[in-house]
Design an enzyme around this catalytic site. Structure first.
Site, PDB file in Angstrom:
ATOM      1  N   HIS A   1       0.820  -1.207   0.000  1.00 20.38           N
ATOM      2  CA  HIS A   1       0.000   0.000   0.000  1.00 20.38           C
ATOM      3  C   HIS A   1       0.862   1.269   0.000  1.00 20.38           C
ATOM      4  O   HIS A   1       1.806   1.395   0.794  1.00 20.38           O
ATOM      5  CB  HIS A   1      -0.928   0.010   1.226  1.00 20.38           C
ATOM      6  CG  HIS A   1      -1.955   1.099   1.162  1.00 20.38           C
ATOM      7  ND1 HIS A   1      -3.120   0.980   0.449  1.00 20.38           N
ATOM      8  CD2 HIS A   1      -1.976   2.346   1.718  1.00 20.38           C
ATOM      9  CE1 HIS A   1      -3.823   2.091   0.565  1.00 20.38           C
ATOM     10  NE2 HIS A   1      -3.144   2.931   1.320  1.00 20.38           N
TER      11      HIS A   1
ATOM     12  N   HIS B   1      -3.547   5.165  10.768  1.00 14.18           N
ATOM     13  CA  HIS B   1      -2.502   6.170  10.908  1.00 14.18           C
ATOM     14  C   HIS B   1      -2.983   7.313  11.790  1.00 14.18           C
ATOM     15  O   HIS B   1      -4.187   7.561  11.907  1.00 14.18           O
ATOM     16  CB  HIS B   1      -2.012   6.684   9.553  1.00 14.18           C
ATOM     17  CG  HIS B   1      -3.105   7.138   8.628  1.00 14.18           C
ATOM     18  ND1 HIS B   1      -3.914   6.260   7.941  1.00 14.18           N
ATOM     19  CD2 HIS B   1      -3.502   8.372   8.258  1.00 14.18           C
ATOM     20  CE1 HIS B   1      -4.769   6.926   7.197  1.00 14.18           C
ATOM     21  NE2 HIS B   1      -4.552   8.211   7.372  1.00 14.18           N
TER      22      HIS B   1
ATOM     23  N   ASP C   1      -5.049  17.990   9.780  1.00 14.30           N
ATOM     24  CA  ASP C   1      -6.457  17.631   9.695  1.00 14.30           C
ATOM     25  C   ASP C   1      -6.688  17.108   8.281  1.00 14.30           C
ATOM     26  O   ASP C   1      -6.265  17.725   7.302  1.00 14.30           O
ATOM     27  CB  ASP C   1      -7.352  18.837   9.947  1.00 14.30           C
ATOM     28  CG  ASP C   1      -7.609  19.083  11.425  1.00 14.30           C
ATOM     29  OD1 ASP C   1      -6.887  18.509  12.251  1.00 14.30           O
ATOM     30  OD2 ASP C   1      -8.523  19.866  11.750  1.00 14.30           O
TER      31      ASP C   1
ATOM     32  N   HIS D   1      -6.955   7.297  12.827  1.00 13.13           N
ATOM     33  CA  HIS D   1      -8.105   6.784  12.098  1.00 13.13           C
ATOM     34  C   HIS D   1      -7.613   5.765  11.083  1.00 13.13           C
ATOM     35  O   HIS D   1      -6.421   5.622  10.845  1.00 13.13           O
ATOM     36  CB  HIS D   1      -8.892   7.899  11.409  1.00 13.13           C
ATOM     37  CG  HIS D   1      -8.191   8.508  10.238  1.00 13.13           C
ATOM     38  ND1 HIS D   1      -7.218   9.472  10.371  1.00 13.13           N
ATOM     39  CD2 HIS D   1      -8.297   8.278   8.903  1.00 13.13           C
ATOM     40  CE1 HIS D   1      -6.779   9.817   9.178  1.00 13.13           C
ATOM     41  NE2 HIS D   1      -7.399   9.105   8.263  1.00 13.13           N
TER      42      HIS D   1
END
Length: 385
Positions: free
Chosen positions: A263, A300, A306, A336
């Site tokens: 990934h 991560h 943000d 998240h």
């Protein structure tokens, strides 16, 4: 070198006399950024571009803040934003900080009754639904589904829609937009490993030159205020220009994804950058091809940024119950990752058809009252099994 473009007529030598065919002079204007240091163009006007007849009124357009210091992940249902006829009225700020404003718009009609200039911020408008033409003092740019429109601050423009069902995602930036430095050589040319190149840009064409006097209303946004200024001549009176500072378009469909055996991190999707945030394009692509690859993104932590994701189309592999026009905010301070079950079901898949725009800001974002009206109220709990 940065991308050079020109339209119309102009003298061979800058800052010299440019005489009209029937006598008199065209008027030169330097249109630049970052003082006299940044990118600039030289414009030549039929009339002096300085003729203000009246300032009718000024009023605040500052967004109203609902959450100033936010720790909650949010999901905003963007297509629930009610369409409005007027282009500027339809633009609603969702997330803001000192560096940028991120918002949505659903204009039903073209901007024809006045002209608009953002004197503070460069604008990036992403066309989710709709097609038409961006009309500017430096030429016109056709646009369609999936196009980014980059409009430098100070550009006077109108926007013409061929449709009524228009959905836009936009970012106003107080720092200029550039393409990523790592994709360019020392002279500014895009390198061979760049996911796009100069051929992909949609440059201004069809220069409109109006030799008209009268009362021309320009709404100018500056320091959170909208000023309604009446000019004595048509703002689209440029006979020609050349330089490096101009509006342009770029289709997300022309972004060529970078893939790997395992990934790849979000920077491989980067499309634009400023000194205060980055913009990434997630496009249809092959998944990772290591025999034990996990296509879903790993968990991560948002320590420095943000993260805002605007979902455009396709199957959003890493999330559950995501639809077109949704915005998710993952604030700095908490990790998240994929929704429960997303990692497991991604294994073995060969490709994705997802299409999304991501904005990562280096300073925290405040949440507006307009955004809270679209909030689903429960997204921050979506990782609980």
């Amino acid at each position: 070198m940065p991308l050079y473009h020109k339209l119309g007529e102009f003298p061979q030598k800058r800052h010299t006399q440019f005489v009209k065919p029937n006598g008199g002079f065209y008027y030169e204007q330097l249109f630049g950024t970052e003082g006299f240091h940044g990118n600039s163009s030289l414009l030549y006007h039929v009339h002096r571009p300085t003729q203000v007849k009246e300032i009718n009124k000024s009023y605040s357009v500052e967004p109203r803040i609902a959450i100033g210091k936010n720790i909650k992940s949010l999901l905003l249902k963007g297509f629930e934003l009610k369409p409005e006829d007027d282009f500027l009225d339809s633009r609603k700020a969702m997330l803001v900080n000192k560096d940028c404003t991120i918002g949505l718009a659903a204009p039903k009609k073209s901007l024809t009754e006045y002209f608009y200039k953002n004197a503070d911020a460069d604008e990036m408008i992403f066309i989710h639904k709709g097609k038409g033409k961006l009309r500017t003092m430096m030429g016109n740019i056709p646009f369609d589904y999936g196009d980014y429109l980059i409009i430098p601050r100070g550009i006077i423009y109108q926007i013409q829609f061929d449709t009524e069902d228009n959905r836009l995602f936009y970012v106003e930036s107080f720092a200029p937009f550039y393409t990523p430095k790592r994709y360019k050589n020392e002279s500014g040319q895009h390198l061979e490993h760049s996911p796009f190149c100069e051929r992909d840009f949609i440059l201004p064409n069809e220069l409109e030159t109006h030799d008209e006097k009268g009362d021309f209303l320009i709404k100018i946004k500056k320091e959170g205020m909208m000023h309604e200024v009446v000019y004595a001549t048509h703002p689209f009176d440029v006979i020609g220009w050349d330089g490096y500072n101009f509006p342009y378009g770029f289709s997300i469909h022309n972004f060529e994804p970078i893939t790997g055996r395992v990934h790849q991190p979000p920077p491989v999707h980067q499309t634009f950058e400023t000194s205060t945030f980055v913009v990434c394009s997630f496009v249809p692509r092959l998944y990772d091809y290591h025999p034990k690859a996990i296509p879903a993104p790993y968990n991560h932590s948002n320590i420095d940024s943000d993260e805002v994701l605007y979902y455009v189309d396709g199957d959003f592999m890493s999330r559950n119950n995501i639809e077109q026009g949704h915005i998710t905010l993952h604030p700095k301070g908490i990790p998240h990752g994929p929704a429960p079950g997303a990692m497991e079901r991604s294994i073995g898949h060969k490709a994705t058809e997802e299409l999304a725009v991501m904005v990562d800001t280096f300073r925290p974002l405040m949440v507006t009252e307009e955004a809270m009206g679209l909030d689903d109220g429960k997204y921050y709990k979506s990782w609980v099994e």
